[in-house]
Scaffold this motif. Structure first.
Motif, PDB file in Angstrom:
ATOM      1  N   ALA B  30       1.009  -1.158   0.207  1.00  0.00           N
ATOM      2  CA  ALA B  30      -0.115  -0.253  -0.010  1.00  0.00           C
ATOM      3  C   ALA B  30       0.694   1.378  -0.560  1.00  0.00           C
ATOM      4  N   MET B  31       1.506   1.128   0.917  1.00  0.00           N
ATOM      5  CA  MET B  31       2.322   2.222   0.636  1.00  0.00           C
ATOM      6  C   MET B  31       3.356   2.806  -0.768  1.00  0.00           C
ATOM      7  N   THR B  32       4.008   1.647  -1.186  1.00  0.00           N
ATOM      8  CA  THR B  32       4.362   1.852  -1.937  1.00  0.00           C
ATOM      9  C   THR B  32       3.352   2.397  -3.215  1.00  0.00           C
ATOM     10  N   ALA B  33       2.431   1.909  -3.624  1.00  0.00           N
ATOM     11  CA  ALA B  33       1.468   2.298  -4.400  1.00  0.00           C
ATOM     12  C   ALA B  33       0.951   4.198  -3.892  1.00  0.00           C
ATOM     13  N   ILE B  34       0.890   3.792  -3.112  1.00  0.00           N
ATOM     14  CA  ILE B  34       0.816   5.740  -2.196  1.00  0.00           C
ATOM     15  C   ILE B  34       1.840   6.917  -2.847  1.00  0.00           C
ATOM     16  N   ALA B  35       3.309   6.139  -2.912  1.00  0.00           N
ATOM     17  CA  ALA B  35       4.244   7.034  -2.951  1.00  0.00           C
ATOM     18  C   ALA B  35       3.816   7.288  -4.410  1.00  0.00           C
ATOM     19  N   GLY B  41       1.082  13.700  -7.724  1.00  0.00           N
ATOM     20  CA  GLY B  41       0.483  14.338  -7.151  1.00  0.00           C
ATOM     21  C   GLY B  41      -0.838  14.363  -7.074  1.00  0.00           C
ATOM     22  N   HIS B  42      -1.399  13.270  -7.122  1.00  0.00           N
ATOM     23  CA  HIS B  42      -2.662  12.862  -7.036  1.00  0.00           C
ATOM     24  C   HIS B  42      -3.162  11.781  -6.082  1.00  0.00           C
ATOM     25  N   ALA B  43      -2.251  11.881  -4.899  1.00  0.00           N
ATOM     26  CA  ALA B  43      -2.602  11.415  -3.970  1.00  0.00           C
ATOM     27  C   ALA B  43      -4.513  11.306  -3.342  1.00  0.00           C
ATOM     28  N   TRP B  44      -5.086  10.656  -2.796  1.00  0.00           N
ATOM     29  CA  TRP B  44      -6.182  10.836  -2.141  1.00  0.00           C
ATOM     30  C   TRP B  44      -6.052  10.527  -0.634  1.00  0.00           C
ATOM     31  N   THR B  45      -6.471  11.248   0.168  1.00  0.00           N
ATOM     32  CA  THR B  45      -6.277  11.545   1.858  1.00  0.00           C
ATOM     33  C   THR B  45      -7.340   9.860   2.045  1.00  0.00           C
ATOM     34  N   THR B  46      -8.302   8.974   1.867  1.00  0.00           N
ATOM     35  CA  THR B  46      -8.284   8.426   1.866  1.00  0.00           C
ATOM     36  C   THR B  46      -7.839   7.174   2.294  1.00  0.00           C
ATOM     37  N   SER B  47      -6.004   7.216   1.166  1.00  0.00           N
ATOM     38  CA  SER B  47      -5.205   5.913   1.149  1.00  0.00           C
ATOM     39  C   SER B  47      -4.673   5.944   2.340  1.00  0.00           C
ATOM     40  N   ASP B  48      -4.797   7.258   3.102  1.00  0.00           N
ATOM     41  CA  ASP B  48      -3.747   7.912   4.426  1.00  0.00           C
ATOM     42  C   ASP B  48      -4.888   6.855   5.872  1.00  0.00           C
ATOM     43  N   GLN B  49      -5.925   8.122   5.475  1.00  0.00           N
ATOM     44  CA  GLN B  49      -6.984   7.150   6.701  1.00  0.00           C
ATOM     45  C   GLN B  49      -7.034   6.161   6.969  1.00  0.00           C
ATOM     46  N   LEU B  50      -7.438   5.323   5.441  1.00  0.00           N
ATOM     47  CA  LEU B  50      -7.194   3.582   5.918  1.00  0.00           C
ATOM     48  C   LEU B  50      -6.165   3.085   6.277  1.00  0.00           C
ATOM     49  N   ILE B  51      -4.940   3.500   6.301  1.00  0.00           N
ATOM     50  CA  ILE B  51      -3.940   2.788   6.361  1.00  0.00           C
ATOM     51  C   ILE B  51      -3.482   3.232   8.041  1.00  0.00           C
ATOM     52  N   ASP B  52      -4.402   4.392   8.536  1.00  0.00           N
ATOM     53  CA  ASP B  52      -4.556   4.784   9.837  1.00  0.00           C
ATOM     54  C   ASP B  52      -5.252   3.461  10.864  1.00  0.00           C
ATOM     55  N   GLU B  53      -6.126   3.154  10.185  1.00  0.00           N
ATOM     56  CA  GLU B  53      -7.722   2.157  10.563  1.00  0.00           C
ATOM     57  C   GLU B  53      -7.080   1.146  10.224  1.00  0.00           C
ATOM     58  N   ALA B  54      -5.742   0.668   9.514  1.00  0.00           N
ATOM     59  CA  ALA B  54      -5.120  -0.430   9.385  1.00  0.00           C
ATOM     60  C   ALA B  54      -4.147  -0.690  10.461  1.00  0.00           C
ATOM     61  N   SER B  68      -7.135  -5.994   5.184  1.00  0.00           N
ATOM     62  CA  SER B  68      -7.996  -5.790   4.034  1.00  0.00           C
ATOM     63  C   SER B  68      -7.882  -5.008   4.080  1.00  0.00           C
ATOM     64  N   LEU B  69      -7.792  -3.790   5.014  1.00  0.00           N
ATOM     65  CA  LEU B  69      -8.014  -2.550   4.804  1.00  0.00           C
ATOM     66  C   LEU B  69      -6.528  -1.619   4.572  1.00  0.00           C
ATOM     67  N   ALA B  70      -5.443  -2.462   4.709  1.00  0.00           N
ATOM     68  CA  ALA B  70      -4.426  -2.282   3.656  1.00  0.00           C
ATOM     69  C   ALA B  70      -4.161  -1.971   2.424  1.00  0.00           C
ATOM     70  N   ASP B  71      -5.393  -3.083   1.739  1.00  0.00           N
ATOM     71  CA  ASP B  71      -5.286  -4.060   0.405  1.00  0.00           C
ATOM     72  C   ASP B  71      -6.594  -2.425  -0.018  1.00  0.00           C
ATOM     73  N   GLU B  72      -7.148  -2.072   0.370  1.00  0.00           N
ATOM     74  CA  GLU B  72      -8.171  -1.365  -0.043  1.00  0.00           C
ATOM     75  C   GLU B  72      -7.611   0.186   0.052  1.00  0.00           C
TER      76      GLU B  72
END
Lengths: 281, 98
Positions: B30-35, B41-54, B68-72
């Motif tokens: 997930a972190m590789t994909a977020i990077a 310049g197109h990251a979504w805030t939702t990815s970081d939120q999902l990682i926090d929840e994971a 499953s949250l990290a996959d999402e």
């Protein structure tokens, strides 16, 4: 055969020039297209009124806003900003030494493209640059002291028409303008929205209870006291909020991306009067 | 012949990919994909939120939920990169003309 080749070449050149004109119109033509678009969309709104945001076309909100302006919530920021502005740095210099005309009545000329540095300089960027040139620490970009100084400088510029200059011979300025324009029309975030979806196509419609402002006039009134913020904030604070609303990771305040965006957005309001600081819901 | 078939099947299965076995693997992907999305310049805030929840789920001992949250989060970041690819040219469709 030789003349046919020359003729073909001329036709190709004409087609390329025509295509270039369509794809890369000059900023002034694009600004006029924007003005025409909103004048058609809001035929009863005078051009100068677009500087007042949604209060140009939302009568109920306008009445409340006019009453609020009797005791404007940004007044303290102007007073604080004036005091900060006139407080000398440790080296004896001050903000007035960094700006044309001593920093009074200059907001309408910002942002501008600095060809020697190859970047857009916003007013807030210049304020912090001024501090750093005198050995002072930069201020946080979006609220507080920097926003107050910006508010005071806007106040001294009220009534001056925005005059952002972009020469068609300045490739750096044109590139910065083009990058700002691209960002304004690019879909971002999980909601897949561009700035333009709200502020061009849907301007005047309501997002829940709030009407959406028009691109035209969006740059005239900064910094702004927003009641939902409970404080005065800069345009880049609003950029951050908009980004988060569409669930896009915001750029950094005063990043090159957002300075280019401010360059484009302010150019679109060229000719409208500075009326900042202002209050907004 | 039998060996060839076995090799083909195993290659096919490995190409299909299997879900990361551990939360660490899922999080790293997930972190590789977020990077990659951030670089565009197109990251979504939702990815970081999902990682926090994971991260919270794994702290609470629920590793399967965390995976499953990290996959999402990874999928959101991959979609953000697709958005960046698409918008490289599609932004022009939003321009106004008189």
């Amino acid at each position: 055969m030789k003349s046919l080749n020359l003729k073909t070449l001329l036709i190709v050149c004409a087609c390329v020039a025509l295509l270039a004109g369509v794809v890369q119109a000059d900023p002034e033509t694009e600004r006029q297209t924007m003005v025409d678009y909103f004048q058609k969309k809001f035929p009863n709104v005078e051009l100068a009124e677009f500087a007042n945001g949604i209060y140009a076309f939302d009568e109920n909100a306008r009445e409340q806003w006019i009453e609020i302006e009797d005791f404007p919530p940004y007044e303290i920021a102007i007073e604080d900003g004036e005091a900060f502005f006139n407080t000398p740095f440790a080296n004896g210099r001050g903000y007035a030494d960094c700006f044309e005309n001593g920093g009074i009545a200059v907001r309408q000329n910002y942002p501008y493209f600095d060809s020697s540095k190859g970047e857009v300089i916003t007013l807030e960027f210049a304020i912090n640059q001024c501090r750093q040139d005198s050995g002072e620490q930069p201020l946080p970009w979006m609220t507080g002291e920097l926003a107050a100084i910006s508010a005071y400088m806007s106040f001294t510029s009220r009534g001056n028409p925005i005059d952002v200059q972009i020469s068609n011979d300045d490739s750096g300025a044109l590139a910065a303008y083009a990058a700002g324009k691209q960002l304004y029309f690019t879909r971002r975030g999980q909601l897949n929205f561009a700035c333009s979806h709200c502020h061009v196509q849907s301007a005047g419609l309501a997002l829940r209870a709030d009407p959406l402002s028009t691109t035209l006039g969006q740059a005239t009134h900064w910094p702004v006291y927003r009641f939902k913020w409970g404080e005065i904030g800069t345009l880049h604070k609003r950029f951050k909020e908009c980004s988060e609303q569409v669930r896009a990771q915001p750029f950094e305040a005063q990043s090159a991306e957002w300075r280019n965006l401010e360059f484009y957005l302010t150019y679109m309001s060229n000719g409208l009067e500075i009326n900042g600081p202002a209050s907004r819901r | 012949m039998r060996l060839t078939i076995l090799l083909t099947i195993s290659l096919f299965l490995s190409a299909c990919g299997t879900p990361p076995a551990t939360y660490a693997d899922a999080r790293a992907a997930a972190m590789t994909a977020i990077a990659a999305a951030t670089d565009r310049g197109h990251a979504w805030t939702t990815s970081d939120q999902l990682i926090d929840e994971a991260d919270k789920a794994v702290r609470d001992g629920n590793e399967s939920l965390a995976i499953s949250l990290a996959d999402e989060a990874r999928i959101h970041a991959e979609l953000a990169v697709q958005q960046a690819d698409r918008e490289a040219t599609a932004w022009r469709d939003n321009l106004i003309s008189n």
